[in-house]
Every structure is written in C-alpha cells, then in structure tokens.
Design a protein around this motif. Structure first.
Motif: not given
Length: 658
Positions: A227, A422, A424, A435, A437, A468, A471, A473, A475
């Motif tokens: 990623y 993940l 970021s 990112p 983990s 995918d 997990y 994501t 931000k």
C-alpha cells in the motif's frame, strides 16, 4: 570602525567559551533508560518535506560570526551607541557538573541565551534604546525520558493578554510599525528555532563528533507492504539571503523536481497488504539518524530554518534548506575550545540570523501570491483522490460503483470483523507515503450480539497478509485535542465490501503513546465494552475496537464521532474562551438522562466537565472520555450529578477532585 573604548566591552561579551571544568573525569549516565526520539508522526511527513541529504558545511560558524559583525557595524554606522547602563548579564561562565539533558539546557539558558537574545533585540529591533530589554525568550519541552533529551524553542515573548510582551523599558519606545511586525512574527512564526539538547555522556558526545555527512539520507517510513501513496504538494520557501549565504560558502544547490501547487494523492494498492513483523523490543541504542529525523520533523512542523544539536561539550548547527530538502550541518563545535569565533559570539550571530531569516520569510510571504507552505499543504477533506483498487476477480472487466456515505451506522457494521487498520496522516506537513499497520487487539462494541466476546489475541500477530476485505483505511486529519491519554484525531474511514463497493464514514481515533497512556486507554476501552452490553445505556459513543502498531508502539481506540464539545461550541459562538457554557433545557435533560443511565450501570465517570460533553449535528448528546471512570457505590452519585448540573447551568467551579 568601532572606537577603542567600545571594543573591550564587546571583546568581553564575545570572547567567551564554556568553562574548561565542565569536562568531567568520568561522566555518570542518568539512571533512567534512553528512549527513542523517533516517533509515530516522524514516519508520516510528506515526501517533499522529508530530509533527503545531509551535507557538511564546515564554515557555518564563520558565516554566523560574520552575521554578528555586520549587525554590529550597521548598528554603529547608523549612529547608535552601545551603553553598559543596566547591562546586568553574567559575563563569566562558571564550572558545572552536568547530570542530564535538563542541566545542559539550563546552563545554556543562563550563560549564553540571555546575552544573545539581548544583543539580537538591540541590534535588530530597538537600537535607539540605551538599556538591554529583550523581546525574545526560551521555552522548553521535555520528552518522555527527558534525562536524555530536552527541547528548547526560541520565540518572541508573548503577553498573556495577547500579542507581544513589552517590558516597561520598551513601552512607548517602539514605533507602531515595529510593534505590528513583532506581532505578525509572533503569529506567523511562534517558533523561531529549536534546540535539541542531550546529556554530556557517551554515546551522545560520540555521535555528535562522528556524524557522517555528504550522503543521501534515508527517511524512515512505515514498513507496511502493498500500500503506497503518491503525493504532490507545494514545497515551502526559503529566505533568499540564506541561499546567498550558502552559495558564498561554496555549496551548490541541486534543484529537485518542483511539485504542483495543489495537493493531490493517488493510492497504489496491491492484492494483499503485509504489516511489519513483530518487533522484538530491547534496550534502545541511540542512532543519530533517528535524532536527525526527529529534529527535521520538528523544523518542518514549525517551519524553522536553524536546527541546533547540543550536548554541553559538543554541538552541531544545522541549516534546513527547504527547496533541496538538504540539511547543511556544521562541523563539530567544541564549546570549550572553539576560537574565531568564540562560542558566545557564535550564538549571538546565530540568534541574529534566526530572527532575520524568520522576518525575511514572513515579508516574502506577505508579498507573494503563493500561500504560505503551512496553509498550502492542506488536502481536500473528501475521500482519497484517484484511489486505485483492483476490482474483484469476477468483475475485473467492469466498473463497480463506489458508494460513499457519512451515515455512521452504515459503516459501523462493516468494521466489526476487520482485523487490520491502515492509518495514514493528511494535514499540515504530514502526508503519508506508507500507512502504519494497526492490528486489532480488542473487539468492536458494535458486535453482532451484545453478549458476543471475541478473542483477537490468538492470531493477531501470526497472520502475515490481509486482503482488502480484512482491513479498513483511516486517514487522520489535524488533531482535535491532546490530553492525559494521548492525541485525538478525526478520521476519514473507508471499507471495501465483497461487492466492490467502497463505504465511507467519519470516525475518531484516539492515539496513546506511553505505557501510562496505553494503560489508561485499555481501561477506558474495557469500560466501553462493559457499557455496550447494557441496553439501558444512553449517550455513550460506539467504539469499534482497540488496535496496536508494533512498529511504532502506538495504541489506537477507534470510535464514533460525537460532534463538538460544549467548550468548542461556546468558543465558536462567542469567539473567545469562556469558563462557563450555555445549554438549552432540552440539552440539559438529555445529558441528565445519559448520566443517570451510566449511574444505573454502576459506573461513575469521574471527569464531568464541558470538554467531555458533546453534541453532534443531529442534536444527540454524548458523554465522552471514560479513562478516569470507575465502578462506584450508590452513595457516590450525588456529587457527580451536582457536578453535571454546575456545568450545564453555567455555575462551573474548577476542582481537582470531586
């Protein structure tokens, strides 16, 4: 040419080094362990802000000495006079026994800093004033494990009532344009420079003497595989005079590829994501590369140019060149034996250069059509732009629509069984290229059945790769606040469904860093889990799990967004901080019902205040931050209920305990 009667005074000021007797026969290390300076945030600096190379520039002391000479000669040529009236600074530098980073820092702040600040103020701000008041000061910040690392910042002195602080000796003696400029500097550059201070013990004396320069610098990011983010941002600007000084020193600037003005990101996603392996933790061995990355990160955050690395006996002065992402680092400076310039003159020149650099960059940004770097690096707050994900195998030839929603309940049910987060960063100078983990170590409180309990500890660290559908994501945007438990960030969240649809939502992530913070976060998470099993609980946010990153040793609590606190809402309403907050009768009744339901579950919150009471955009109320909560006896409820009434009715009284 300075008159002969002035030169002895300046010689006494300038020709001073640290006392020879600071050198111990055998220095004893502080007893607490050395803590790594390299932290979670350092891994997520935007690629065009990250340090790329370190170049040794041996004549930095001479450049700064010349800066001092030019300022003194300009001062005298303009008809100003040096006066020893009320010059009460200690000229002699005594011996001392350094015990840790704090004592090294304090020694500098007493015997070097005040004189350098007074000279900078006189030469650059108020040359016509006979006395020696300063508009500059040092402030300090101690890290965890502060015996081995301490930070000081140089700043313009702030008045508690707002704006720059002027002593009685300066009141009425500065022009309005000068005061306006100082206030603008304080607003735009509250941190002028940072000192990173270490104890005078090995290994710090060793690594400060043996820094390797002239090679490419490998910036540490997370080691998550599969990623990547490709980001384009506006690079920050340098002062022209700084580039001229470096050019005169024989350095050549390698132009790096210019980035676009707007900040855009593309995510490159593989079929599987592989988190870093479990990190075997042992006693930290100082790596100066980590200290350089930490110092550069702080310089990027505060947009400072000069970086000072100091351990009492030895020092390096760094100059951050933004355009080429290069750290020009002086040779080792021996604070005891340096000559031409001596140590105090060197730092008077350093302070002058710091002040002039910030002033020049501020004026350049005022006349430039390009916004300051600190503002221009903000990305849009919608989902990740240009997100590239491989579609499901059976649909690889067709486009799958992406459904985005901000309705929390629609994303909550999809988070229950996700094993990996993940994470970021996307604000200010932070824009992750990889990112971090975070593996799940605690269940979601929105599990399928209220009584369901999930043990995530069995395979949390054995699974090596995740697709995918396993997990989520996250931000993280600019922090909402910092507290005893850690830092709270709003988080834009995405999950990929088996159908290929991407569901989005807005959540909150609370990060805990130290052992003490993580212990409190675990206790808070357990309290949320217990409350989630009770159908009678009202006004408590949904929590979607506890996560842990083995690489950075950071714990994260993922939870719903409860909206604005009563304190935030009051500040937005009035435009200023107020001790008391206003609420409606309906809100007061809702908060009371929420607290009563918590009490009925035999839980006492123990920290009822306006900062822990929130209202979302739909008008729903929540009580947040249960890190202090405890089980209670029925006779302990009345105090907490009274406390809530005081907050809601505008009769709040600050108490340490209730």
């Amino acid at each position: 040419m300075l008159p002969s009667r002035v030169q002895p005074f300046l010689n006494q000021v300038f020709n001073a080094n640290y006392n020879l007797d600071i050198i111990p026969d055998e220095a004893e290390r502080p007893k607490d362990p050395i803590v790594a300076p390299f932290n979670f945030y350092d891994r997520h600096v935007a690629s065009n802000f990250a340090l790329q190379r370190v170049v040794c520039l041996s004549d930095i002391p001479q450049v700064l000495s010349a800066t001092c000479d030019i300022a003194v000669n300009t001062f005298w040529a303009n008809g100003n006079k040096f006066s020893t009236d009320e010059y009460s600074f200690k000229m002699e530098i005594p011996e001392i026994e350094f015990t840790d980073a704090r004592t090294v820092r304090q020694y500098y702040r007493i015997h070097i800093g005040p004189i350098a600040q007074a000279f900078t103020s006189k030469l650059c701000v108020h040359p016509h004033v006979k006395t020696w008041p300063s508009i500059l000061e040092f402030m300090f910040h101690d890290h965890i494990g502060a015996s081995y690392m301490s930070e000081s910042i140089l700043t313009i002195t702030r008045d508690p009532k707002g704006g720059v602080f002027l002593s009685n000796k300066l009141k009425g003696k500065l022009t309005q344009p000068t005061i306006k400029t100082l206030n603008a500097l304080l607003t735009n550059h509250p941190t002028l420079a940072m000192w990173h201070v270490f104890p005078m013990v090995s290994p710090f004396t060793t690594i400060l003497q043996s820094i390797s320069a002239g090679t490419e610098f490998k910036w540490e990011t997370s080691h998550t595989g599969g990623y990547r983010f490709l980001t384009q941002t506006l690079p920050p600007t340098d002062a022209k005079s700084l580039s001229n000084k470096l050019s005169r020193s024989g350095t050549s600037h390698r132009s790096l590829k210019k980035n676009k003005l707007d900040r855009s990101t593309i995510a490159k996603v593989g079929k599987y994501v592989t988190p870093p392996s479990t990190v075997q933790r042992s006693r930290y061995r100082p790596d100066f590369k980590h200290y350089l990355q930490c110092a550069w990160t702080q310089a990027s955050i505060h947009d400072t140019t000069y970086i000072i690395l100091h351990c009492g006996r030895y020092e390096r002065i760094g100059i951050r060149h933004r355009a080429t992402q290069t750290l020009y680092l002086s040779g080792v400076i021996d604070t005891v034996s340096i000559q031409d310039p001596c140590y105090r003159k060197l730092h008077i020149g350093l302070h002058i250069a710091i002040f002039q650099d910030a002033l020049e960059r501020m004026k350049a940004s005022e006349t430039s059509s390009i916004p300051p770097a600190s503002k221009a690096v903000k990305r849009s707050s919608d989902g990740v732009e240009g997100l590239e994900r491989p579609p499901p195998k059976r649909q690889r030839s067709s486009k799958v629509p992406s459904v985005a929603t901000e309705v929390h309940d629609s994303i909550a049910k999809h988070l229950v069984h996700r094993k990996l987060a993940l994470v970021s960063l996307d604000y200010g100078v932070f824009s992750s290229s990889v990112p971090s983990s975070f593996r799940r170590i605690g269940e979601s409180c929105k599990r399928d059945l209220p009584t369901e309990s999930t043990d995530w500890t069995k395979d949390v660290y054995t699974q090596k790769k995740f697709n995918d559908k396993e997990y989520i994501t996250l931000k993280l945007l600019a922090p909402l606040g910092r507290g005893a438990v850690g830092v709270v960030h709003p988080a834009q969240t995405e999950v990929m469904l088996s159908s290929g649809v991407v569901v989005k939502g807005s959540l909150v992530v609370k990060l805990a860093f130290s052992e003490e913070q993580q212990s409190k976060l675990k206790a808070e998470f357990e309290m949320y889990c217990r409350m989630s099993r009770l159908s009678s609980i009202k006004g408590v946010l949904d929590v979607h799990g506890l996560f842990y990153d083995v690489e950075s040793n950071v714990m994260a609590l993922l939870m719903a967004d409860g909206g604005k606190t009563l304190r935030q809402r009051e500040i937005e309403r009035t435009g200023k901080f107020a001790e008391q907050v206003t609420t409606t009768q309906e809100e007061r009744e809702a908060f009371t019902r929420a607290l009563e339901s918590i009490h009925q579950a035999d839980i006492r919150h123990c920290d009822i205040r306006a900062d822990n009471l929130t209202i979302d955009s739909d008008g729903k109320v929540y009580i947040i931050d249960f890190d202090c909560a405890e089980w209670h006896s029925p006779d302990s409820l009345s105090d907490e209920t009274s406390r809530l009434n005081e907050v809601l009715e505008g009769n709040y009284i600050q108490r340490l305990h209730y």
